[in-house]
Design a protein around this motif. Structure first.
Motif, short mmCIF file in Angstrom:
data_model
loop_
_atom_site.label_atom_id
_atom_site.label_comp_id
_atom_site.label_asym_id
_atom_site.label_seq_id
_atom_site.Cartn_x
_atom_site.Cartn_y
_atom_site.Cartn_z
N CYS A 65 0.84 -1.20 0.00
CA CYS A 65 0.00 0.00 0.00
C CYS A 65 0.88 1.25 0.00
O CYS A 65 1.90 1.30 0.69
CB CYS A 65 -0.91 -0.02 1.24
N HIS A 66 0.45 2.25 -0.77
CA HIS A 66 1.16 3.53 -0.78
C HIS A 66 0.16 4.68 -0.79
O HIS A 66 -0.79 4.69 -1.58
CB HIS A 66 2.06 3.65 -2.00
N THR A 67 0.37 5.64 0.09
CA THR A 67 -0.32 6.92 0.02
C THR A 67 0.68 8.01 0.41
O THR A 67 1.71 7.73 1.05
CB THR A 67 -1.54 7.01 0.97
N LEU A 68 0.38 9.23 0.05
CA LEU A 68 1.23 10.37 0.41
C LEU A 68 1.35 10.48 1.92
O LEU A 68 2.40 10.81 2.46
CB LEU A 68 0.65 11.65 -0.18
N GLN A 69 0.24 10.20 2.63
CA GLN A 69 0.19 10.40 4.08
C GLN A 69 0.94 9.31 4.85
O GLN A 69 1.51 9.57 5.91
CB GLN A 69 -1.26 10.44 4.55
N THR A 70 0.93 8.07 4.35
CA THR A 70 1.51 6.95 5.09
C THR A 70 2.88 6.53 4.59
O THR A 70 3.63 5.88 5.32
CB THR A 70 0.59 5.72 5.02
N GLY A 71 3.21 6.88 3.35
CA GLY A 71 4.37 6.28 2.71
C GLY A 71 4.01 4.90 2.21
O GLY A 71 2.83 4.55 2.06
N THR A 72 5.03 4.07 1.96
CA THR A 72 4.83 2.74 1.39
C THR A 72 5.01 1.67 2.46
O THR A 72 6.04 1.64 3.15
CB THR A 72 5.84 2.48 0.26
N TRP A 73 4.00 0.80 2.59
CA TRP A 73 4.04 -0.29 3.56
C TRP A 73 3.73 -1.61 2.86
O TRP A 73 2.90 -1.66 1.95
CB TRP A 73 3.03 -0.06 4.68
N MET A 74 4.39 -2.65 3.31
CA MET A 74 4.13 -3.98 2.79
C MET A 74 4.19 -4.99 3.93
O MET A 74 4.96 -4.82 4.88
CB MET A 74 5.16 -4.37 1.73
N GLY A 75 3.34 -6.03 3.85
CA GLY A 75 3.36 -7.01 4.92
C GLY A 75 2.72 -8.33 4.51
O GLY A 75 2.09 -8.45 3.46
N ILE A 90 8.76 0.94 3.50
CA ILE A 90 9.69 1.07 2.39
C ILE A 90 9.94 2.55 2.13
O ILE A 90 9.01 3.30 1.80
CB ILE A 90 9.14 0.39 1.13
N GLU A 91 11.17 2.99 2.30
CA GLU A 91 11.55 4.37 2.02
C GLU A 91 12.58 4.41 0.90
O GLU A 91 13.03 3.36 0.41
CB GLU A 91 12.07 5.03 3.29
N LYS A 92 12.98 5.61 0.51
CA LYS A 92 13.86 5.77 -0.65
C LYS A 92 15.18 5.04 -0.46
O LYS A 92 15.68 4.37 -1.39
CB LYS A 92 14.11 7.26 -0.91
N ASP A 93 15.78 5.16 0.71
CA ASP A 93 17.11 4.58 0.94
C ASP A 93 17.12 3.47 1.98
O ASP A 93 18.14 2.79 2.14
CB ASP A 93 18.08 5.68 1.39
N PHE A 94 16.00 3.30 2.72
CA PHE A 94 16.01 2.35 3.83
C PHE A 94 14.72 1.53 3.87
O PHE A 94 13.67 1.95 3.35
CB PHE A 94 16.18 3.10 5.17
N LEU A 95 14.82 0.37 4.52
CA LEU A 95 13.67 -0.49 4.81
C LEU A 95 13.65 -0.69 6.32
O LEU A 95 14.67 -1.01 6.93
CB LEU A 95 13.80 -1.84 4.11
N THR A 96 12.47 -0.51 6.93
CA THR A 96 12.32 -0.72 8.37
C THR A 96 11.38 -1.89 8.61
O THR A 96 10.23 -1.88 8.15
CB THR A 96 11.78 0.54 9.06
#
Length: 358
Positions: free
Chosen positions: A160-170, A320-326
């Motif tokens: 899922c991706h939105t401007l408010q949340t960023g990108t998440w996957m699970g 999921i961010e541009k340079d990192f994954l948390t």
């Protein structure tokens, strides 16, 4: 739309910062894809505000101005057939554990949480943590999502991706609320241990059984407070990735579906991600866990009062961010919990996302 068309579109939508969601329900041989033009999402600051809403929702553990509930509005979702090759693909199930020792941050938080249990402030409380790793230059969100769908057929897999949340996957095994018309379903999912030679374990220790019992009692009481008398099945052992859990099903009827937000508010956060007593544990976690969970241990999925709703607790996930994954993981603590065992449980859970990245 083919799975290949969708694959290419996913990465483009993230680059363009356009809201979308794609998910696979356990046992289905199709993907569900939702997209909307930029700006066509709704923001809510209470779960009850979801009453009567229709769309894909991503909700945080703790609602705030920086982490609101976001709904991607839609009346329909495009269905994409999964290629036969996916179900025939062989997956290497070897687990590569890091064998790291508990971090100082985790040790400190564990001591604070354990003392609260020994002082009988809580019956149970959940301690979580995260790890951040560098995103490789060839990392593709679409590729990782497709790999998760192939590997974790028993779990709800989403991106899922939105401007408010960023990108998440699970890839989460825990239903928060699912159903349609008058027939609805939620679960108590707690207790964790690795598979034994690839098979479900036959026995569970007292700590895991008590943890599951606390979650089941909470769900039963919450539903009863809404004048719902559920039918219960379980507990029984289920597989999620390379882990096993104890699960109980709660089946119930609703005379109308225009108050699903109220039901979700009763259930979230469950003791499986928070603790008991609920409100006190919720505040204790916010004050003492040492970081902001954001959308980890919130809930995610399709809300559709008139047709099928499938909402899951956001576990085994990553941001999921541009340079990192948390990557995120947590475990339920009781007064009998040990530091080493709880750390190993979070290591095992983090592997769900880590193994498809590497």
């Amino acid at each position: 739309m083919t799975s290949e068309d969708c694959y290419n579109k996913i990465n483009n939508l993230i680059e363009q910062d356009m809201p979308f969601a794609i998910y696979r329900i356990p046992g289905e041989n199709k993907l569900h894809f939702i997209e909307r033009p930029a700006g066509s999402v709704q923001i809510f600051n209470s779960i009850e505000s979801l009453n009567g809403q229709n769309g894909f929702v991503i909700a945080p553990f703790q609602i705030s101005e920086k982490c609101p509930i976001v709904l991607i509005n839609t009346d329909t979702a495009v269905e994409i057939e999964i290629p036969d090759s996916w179900t025939n693909e062989q997956i290497n199930d070897v687990i590569h554990f890091s064998h790291e020792q508990p971090s100082e941050e985790y040790k400190s938080a564990f001591t604070i949480f354990k003392n609260s249990l020994l002082n009988e402030e809580f019956d149970k409380i959940v301690l979580s943590r995260n790890i951040t790793i560098e995103r490789k230059t060839d990392f593709s969100p679409a590729n990782i999502f497709y790999k998760a769908c192939k590997r974790y057929t028993r779990s709800y897999v989403y991106l899922c991706h939105t401007l408010q949340t960023g990108t998440w996957m699970g890839s989460t095994p825990e239903i928060l609320l699912s159903g349609k018309e008058n027939n609805w379903h939620t679960v108590a999912l707690a207790g964790t241990q690795p598979l034994q030679n690839g098979e479900l374990p036959e026995t569970w220790d007292d700590k895991n059984r008590r943890e599951q019992l606390l979650v089941a009692d909470y769900i039963r009481k919450q539903l009863n407070s809404f004048d719902i008398e559920p039918e219960e099945n379980g507990p029984y052992t289920v597989r999620a990735g390379e882990l096993a859990h104890l699960k109980s099903d709660f089946l119930f009827s609703l005379s109308h579906n225009n108050e699903l937000g109220n039901i979700l508010s009763l259930l979230h956060p469950t003791p499986a991600v928070c603790g008991l007593p609920k409100e006190k544990a919720f505040q204790f976690i916010a004050n003492n866990e040492g970081y902001n969970r954001q959308y980890y241990s919130g809930f995610i999925g399709r809300l559709n009062p008139d047709e099928q709703s499938d909402l899951y607790v956001n576990l085994r996930c990553m941001r999921i961010e541009k340079d990192f994954l948390t990557l995120y993981a947590g475990g339920g603590l009781l007064a009998s919990s040990s530091l080493e065992e709880e750390w190993e449980e979070t290591e095992n859970k983090i592997q769900t996302m880590y193994r498809i990245i590497n």
